[in-house]
Design a protein around this motif. Structure first.
Motif, PDB file in Angstrom:
ATOM      1  N   GLU A   1       0.824  -1.199   0.000  1.00  0.00           N
ATOM      2  CA  GLU A   1       0.000   0.000   0.000  1.00  0.00           C
ATOM      3  C   GLU A   1       0.860   1.251   0.000  1.00  0.00           C
ATOM      4  O   GLU A   1       1.817   1.378   0.748  1.00  0.00           O
ATOM      5  N   GLY A   2       0.509   2.185  -0.884  1.00  0.00           N
ATOM      6  CA  GLY A   2       1.223   3.448  -0.991  1.00  0.00           C
ATOM      7  C   GLY A   2       2.406   3.428  -1.929  1.00  0.00           C
ATOM      8  O   GLY A   2       2.982   4.473  -2.220  1.00  0.00           O
ATOM      9  N   MET A   3       2.796   2.248  -2.414  1.00  0.00           N
ATOM     10  CA  MET A   3       3.943   2.129  -3.314  1.00  0.00           C
ATOM     11  C   MET A   3       3.478   2.044  -4.765  1.00  0.00           C
ATOM     12  O   MET A   3       2.330   1.724  -5.052  1.00  0.00           O
TER      13      MET A   3
ATOM     14  N   ALA B   1     -10.726  -6.081  12.878  1.00  0.00           N
ATOM     15  CA  ALA B   1     -11.245  -4.732  12.730  1.00  0.00           C
ATOM     16  C   ALA B   1     -10.478  -3.919  11.720  1.00  0.00           C
ATOM     17  O   ALA B   1     -11.005  -2.992  11.126  1.00  0.00           O
ATOM     18  N   VAL B   2      -9.220  -4.263  11.505  1.00  0.00           N
ATOM     19  CA  VAL B   2      -8.415  -3.514  10.544  1.00  0.00           C
ATOM     20  C   VAL B   2      -8.998  -3.557   9.150  1.00  0.00           C
ATOM     21  O   VAL B   2      -8.764  -2.677   8.340  1.00  0.00           O
ATOM     22  N   ILE B   3      -9.800  -4.567   8.876  1.00  0.00           N
ATOM     23  CA  ILE B   3     -10.349  -4.689   7.529  1.00  0.00           C
ATOM     24  C   ILE B   3     -11.180  -3.475   7.166  1.00  0.00           C
ATOM     25  O   ILE B   3     -11.208  -3.029   6.033  1.00  0.00           O
ATOM     26  N   ALA B   4     -11.884  -2.932   8.151  1.00  0.00           N
ATOM     27  CA  ALA B   4     -12.733  -1.786   7.866  1.00  0.00           C
ATOM     28  C   ALA B   4     -11.936  -0.536   7.580  1.00  0.00           C
ATOM     29  O   ALA B   4     -12.475   0.447   7.108  1.00  0.00           O
ATOM     30  N   MET B   5     -10.652  -0.566   7.864  1.00  0.00           N
ATOM     31  CA  MET B   5      -9.827   0.601   7.613  1.00  0.00           C
ATOM     32  C   MET B   5      -9.023   0.495   6.344  1.00  0.00           C
ATOM     33  O   MET B   5      -8.405   1.442   5.908  1.00  0.00           O
ATOM     34  N   ARG B   6      -9.007  -0.702   5.755  1.00  0.00           N
ATOM     35  CA  ARG B   6      -8.106  -0.917   4.623  1.00  0.00           C
ATOM     36  C   ARG B   6      -8.625  -0.224   3.369  1.00  0.00           C
ATOM     37  O   ARG B   6      -9.808  -0.169   3.129  1.00  0.00           O
ATOM     38  N   ARG B   7      -7.728   0.246   2.576  1.00  0.00           N
ATOM     39  CA  ARG B   7      -8.082   0.908   1.313  1.00  0.00           C
ATOM     40  C   ARG B   7      -7.331   0.259   0.171  1.00  0.00           C
ATOM     41  O   ARG B   7      -6.244  -0.266   0.351  1.00  0.00           O
ATOM     42  N   ASN B   8      -7.922   0.371  -0.998  1.00  0.00           N
ATOM     43  CA  ASN B   8      -7.227  -0.118  -2.195  1.00  0.00           C
ATOM     44  C   ASN B   8      -5.925   0.633  -2.381  1.00  0.00           C
ATOM     45  O   ASN B   8      -5.854   1.830  -2.140  1.00  0.00           O
ATOM     46  N   LYS B   9      -4.861  -0.093  -2.767  1.00  0.00           N
ATOM     47  CA  LYS B   9      -3.567   0.555  -2.997  1.00  0.00           C
ATOM     48  C   LYS B   9      -3.681   1.709  -3.986  1.00  0.00           C
ATOM     49  O   LYS B   9      -3.001   2.703  -3.896  1.00  0.00           O
ATOM     50  N   GLU B  10      -4.570   1.561  -4.956  1.00  0.00           N
ATOM     51  CA  GLU B  10      -4.663   2.581  -5.997  1.00  0.00           C
ATOM     52  C   GLU B  10      -5.212   3.883  -5.437  1.00  0.00           C
ATOM     53  O   GLU B  10      -5.037   4.942  -6.006  1.00  0.00           O
ATOM     54  N   GLU B  11      -5.917   3.808  -4.265  1.00  0.00           N
ATOM     55  CA  GLU B  11      -6.470   5.012  -3.674  1.00  0.00           C
ATOM     56  C   GLU B  11      -5.495   5.646  -2.697  1.00  0.00           C
ATOM     57  O   GLU B  11      -5.743   6.689  -2.136  1.00  0.00           O
ATOM     58  N   ALA B  12      -4.404   4.895  -2.376  1.00  0.00           N
ATOM     59  CA  ALA B  12      -3.467   5.378  -1.360  1.00  0.00           C
ATOM     60  C   ALA B  12      -2.715   6.593  -1.859  1.00  0.00           C
ATOM     61  O   ALA B  12      -2.431   6.713  -3.035  1.00  0.00           O
TER      62      ALA B  12
END
Length: 717
Positions: A435-437, A706-717
Motif C-alpha cells: 500500500e502506498g507504493m 477490525a483492521v479490515i474496515a480501515m483498509r483501502r485499495n492501494k490505488e487510492e493510497a
C-alpha cells in the motif's frame, strides 16, 4: 606405387577424423549439407615435408539446436570458417567447458575393434576395461569451444567425459584418430598426400535441448477458500508452452491456503551435478514451511535427498538437489528419456494482501547454486524512491525480449514489498506492491516509489536466460546463461466490498447527492453455508492483546470526551484527538490480526460498525456471494429483519455500487463504489458524531479483524 600406398594410408587415417557415432538426425527445412561445403582450409604454416615429432590437434566442440541432414560429414582436417559452420545446422557455435579424455592405443587390433564398434567404447569404464590401461590425458574446451593438445605418433581414442548440463546428445563422439596425417587436399603447391599436417582440426558435435519450466496452481483442496479453484481448470496448472504467457489469477481469502505446483522437464542425455530452484513470494503470501514435496520421474524424493532453505518471514525458499544418490538417480533416468521434476507446496494468504492488488509467486531454475541473493549493502531511498540500473554482457535484440522479475526486499523487515515482471522493454506483465507504493518503468530499468526513507532495501532479480551480478543494492549486471529458466508468475488476489448505512432519505446538507448517513449500525457477515466470518489471531500475541485493549480504552475515552463537548467546542483540534486515538487503535488491531475463518457461533463473529458517514467495508474475502446480518441498528432506527445479500468479485470494491462511499464529485458524476444499506427510522434520529470508523469486537480474535474496515485499495493510497 609407394605414393599410392601413402595415399591409401592417408585416406584410411583421415576417415577417422569423422565422428564414429552417427545417430539418425531428423530432416529439417534447412536441407542437407554437402561435403564440398565444409572443406577445411590450410596455410603453409599448417604443413611440412618431413614427419613432425608431434601433431597439434585442435578439438573444436560445436553445439547446435539442430543439425542438417548429412551431419556428421567427412572432413579433411583443415579449419572451418564461420560461414561453413553455419551450413551445418541451426544456431551452430563453439561450446566451452567440455572435457575430453583421450587414450593412446598401442594395440592395433583393439583400436580397430573400437573403430568398428564405437558406441561400446563411449565411457571411461568401457575403454579402460578394454585397453586395461588408464587415460593418457584430458583437455577442456575454452575460448569459443577449442581444446588443443600436442600428440606424438600413434592411435588415439577420444571420449567426452564432462559437458554443460543443457547438452542432450553427442554427434561424432567418441572418435579415433591416427597420427601423423598427410594432406588430403592441395595446400599451396603441394599435391594431396605429399606433405604432413602439423595442425589438425576436428569437429565433434553436440545437440542442445533447453530445460522447460512452468508454474501454476495445484489441485489440493485442503484449507482452500477460492471460488475459482473449487472448479478445477487445466489453465490453472503449469503448462510448458505457457511459461512466457500471462497466468490465470485466482481469488482467495485472507488466512486460506493456496496450493502451487511447478514442473521442470529435464531432457534426455543431460548430465547434472546440482539442481536448484528459488521461489520468492510477495508479502501477501507466506510459504507454508514443511509443505514442499519433490517428485522426480513420478517418484517422491525423501527430505534427506535435497536441501530446503526457507527465506526470511516466509518469503519463499531455495531448493537444492546435490545429494550423490539423488543426482545419480536423476542422471540414470535421463539416460532413458526426459525426466519431469514436480514441486508441490502451499502458501497462506496473509493480512498484508490488499484488495484488488495481485500477489505474485515467482520461481527460477538453474543447474547450480541459487543466484538471486543480493549481498550488497542495503540502501535508503531518496525522496521515497529507489531506481534499478541494469546492464548486459551482450546487446539485446528488440526482437528477442527477455522476461525479468525484480523483487524489492525491505531489509529492515526482511519482506518482499514490491515485485514487477517485465517481458521486453517497458512491457509490464504483472506487478504487486504494498500500500502506498508504485513502480515506474523505463526500458528494463525500474523505479520503486512511495518507499519509507527510514528503511533500507536491496533489489533481487530473476531473469530468464541470465544470471545477475550485483554491484550495488540497486545495480545489476546480467551475464547470459541459457540454463537459467524463469516463467511468468501465477498470482492471487483478494476481494472486498464497501457499504454505506442510510435512512433512505435525501441528505439535507449535500444537495441530494446522497441520503442521510447513519453511524453506529453493527453487522456480521455470513457465507452461503450460513457460517459467520470471524477473525483469528496468533496464540503468541499476549503483548499485542494488551496493546489492543489499551488502545480501545483510549479511543472510547476520546469519543466520550468529544461527545460531551458543547457543539461550539467540537472543533478541528478536538476531532484531531479522536482521530489520533482511532489511528493508534487501528494500528494495534492490524498488528494483532492474522487471518479470517468461518464459524457457527455468531458471538465470535467479526463485527463491522458504520462510522459518522455511515461507511463500513470488508476486504480480504474470496470471490462469491455473501450476506450482511444486522445485529444492532443505529439509535432510533429499526433493525433490518432480513439479511442484505452482496457479491464480491473483481469489480465489487471499486465499482458496481449504488452510492458513493466517500462523498466526492468527479466531472459532475458521483462515483458509485458502495452498496447502500437502508434502515427505517422509529423516531427522529440523533445526528452528528465523528468521522471515524467505530469498531465493536469480541475478544482479541475479533479485534484482529477490525483492521479490515480501515483498509483501502492501494490505488487510492
Amino acid at each position: 606405387m609407394k605414393k599410392n600406398k601413402n595415399l591409401l594410408s592417408l585416406l584410411l587415417s583421415i576417415f577417422l577424423l569423422i565422428g564414429i557415432v552417427s545417430p539418425v538426425l531428423a530432416v529439417t527445412d534447412l536441407g542437407s549439407v554437402q561435403k564440398e561445403e565444409v572443406v577445411g582450409s590450410f596455410t603453409k604454416d599448417d604443413v611440412q615435408e618431413t614427419k613432425p615429432q608431434q601433431t597439434n590437434l585442435f578439438v573444436h566442440k560445436l553445439v547446435a539446436d539442430e543439425y542438417n541432414l548429412g551431419v556428421p560429414v567427412d572432413h579433411n582436417g583443415g579449419k572451418l570458417e564461420e560461414g561453413q559452420l553455419g551450413k551445418l545446422g541451426t544456431n551452430v557455435k563453439g561450446l566451452d567447458g567440455v572435457t575430453f579424455t583421450y587414450y593412446k592405443v598401442e594395440d592395433a587390433k583393439k583400436f580397430k575393434e573400437m573403430v568398428n564398434y564405437p558406441a561400446a567404447y563411449a565411457s571411461k569404464e568401457a575403454v579402460e576395461e578394454h585397453l586395461e590401461a588408464q587415460a593418457t590425458g584430458t583437455v577442456v574446451t575454452k575460448n569459443g569451444g577449442v581444446a588443443e593438445v600436442a600428440l606424438a605418433d600413434g592411435n588415439y581414442w577420444f571420449i567426452e567425459t564432462d559437458r554443460p548440463t543443457n547438452i542432450t546428445e553427442a554427434v561424432a563422439v567418441p572418435f579415433g584418430i591416427t597420427l601423423p596425417l598427410m594432406n588430403q587436399v592441395t595446400v599451396e603447391k603441394h599435391a594431396p598426400g605429399t606433405v604432413y599436417l602439423k595442425n589438425v582440426h576436428v569437429y565433434p558435435k553436440n545437440l542442445t535441448k533447453k530445460v522447460q519450466l512452468d508454474k501454476g496452481f495445484g489441485k489440493s483442496k485442503e484449507g482452500i477458500d477460492s471460488s475459482m479453484l473449487k472448479v478445477w481448470q487445466e489453465t490453472y496448472g503449469p503448462k510448458y508452452e505457457n511459461y512466457l504467457n500471462d497466468k490465470a489469477k485466482i481469488d482467495a481469502r485472507i488466512g486460506s491456503t493456496v496450493p502451487f505446483e511447478s514442473k521442470t522437464s529435464l531432457k534426455q542425455g543431460q548430465i547434472y551435478k546440482k539442481l536448484s530452484w528459488s521461489d520468492i513470494m510477495t508479502d501477501g503470501l507466506k510459504y507454508n514451511e514443511g509443505s514442499l514435496k519433490v517428485t522426480v520421474g513420478g517418484e517422491e524424493l525423501s527430505s534427506s535427498e535435497y536441501t530446503v532453505t526457507s527465506l526470511a518471514n516466509g518469503m519463499g525458499f531455495d531448493l537444492v538437489i546435490e545429494n550423490t544418490e539423488a543426482i545419480k538417480k536423476i542422471n540414470e533416468k535421463l539416460e532413458a528419456g526426459d525426466v519431469e521434476v514436480v514441486l508441490n507446496y502451499t502458501a497462506i494468504v496473509t493480512k498484508l494482501a490488499v484488495v484488488d492488488s495481485p500477489e505474485s509467486n515467482n520461481i527460477t531454475f538453474t543447474p547450480g547454486e541459487p543466484t538471486h541473493k543480493n549481498d550488497q549493502n542495503p540502501i535508503n531511498p531518496s525522496e521515497g524512491k529507489i531506481s534499478v540500473t541494469k546492464s548486459w554482457d551482450k546487446n539485446l535484440e528488440e526482437s528477442k525480449p527477455v522476461l525479468i522479475t525484480y523483487m524489492l526486499i525491505d531489509k529492515t523487515t526482511n519482506t518482499n514489498v514490491a515485485t514487477v515482471t517485465l517481458y521486453g522493454s517497458a512491457n509490464i506483465v504483472s506487478k504487486s506492491v504494498n500500500e502506498g507504493m508504485d513502480i515506474e518503468v523505463d526500458g528494463y530499468n525500474v523505479t520503486f516509489t512511495g518507499l519509507n526513507n527510514e528503511h533500507q532495501y536491496v533489489v533481487e532479480e530473476f531473469a530468464n536466460g541470465y544470471d545477475p551480478k550485483y554491484t550495488a543494492a540497486n545495480i545489476i549486471e546480467n551475464k547470459e546463461n541459457p540454463n537459467t529458466i524463469t516463467p511468468t508468475p501465477p498470482q492471487v488476489v483478494v476481494g472486498g466490498k464497501k457499504f454505506v448505512k442510510t435512512n433512505g432519505e435525501p441528505d439535507r446538507i449535500t444537495d441530494a447527492i446522497t441520503t442521510n448517513r447513519l453511524a453506529g449500525a453493527e453487522f456480521v457477515i455470513k457465507n452461503d453455508a450460513g457460517k459467520y466470518l470471524k477473525a483469528l489471531a496468533e496464540s503468541k500475541i499476549a503483548k499485542e492483546e494488551q496493546t489492543v485493549k489499551k488502545a480501545k480504552e483510549n479511543l472510547d475515552q476520546a469519543v466520550e470526551t468529544y461527545n460531551k463537548l458543547p457543539e461550539d467546542q467540537q472543533d478541528d483540534q478536538a476531532k484531531k484527538v479522536v482521530d489520533e486515538a482511532q489511528d493508534a487503535y487501528n494500528k494495534a488491531v492490524k498488528d494483532a490480526a492474522t487471518a479470517y475463518d468461518w464459524g457457527d457461533n455468531r458471538d465470535e463473529a467479526l463485527v463491522l460498525v458504520s462510522d459518522a458517514q455511515g461507511r463500513f467495508e470488508i476486504t480480504g474475502l474470496s470471490y462469491g456471494n455473501y450476506k450482511l446480518e444486522e445485529i444492532k441498528a443505529p439509535q432510533g432506527f429499526a433493525k433490518l429483519e432480513s439479511d442484505v445479500e452482496f457479491t464480491v468479485d473483481e469489480n465489487s470494491y471499486t465499482k458496481n455500487g449504488d452510492i458513493e462511499y466517500t462523498i466526492e464529485i468527479t466531472d459532475g458524476k458521483p462515483k458509485y463504489d458502495a452498496k447502500e444499506v437502508k434502515n427505517k427510522n422509529l423516531t427522529i434520529p440523533q445526528t452528528g458524531g465523528i468521522g471515524t470508523v467505530i469498531f465493536t469486537v469480541v475478544g482479541i480474535g475479533l479485534m484482529a479483524g477490525a483492521v479490515i474496515a480501515m483498509r483501502r485499495n492501494k490505488e487510492e493510497a
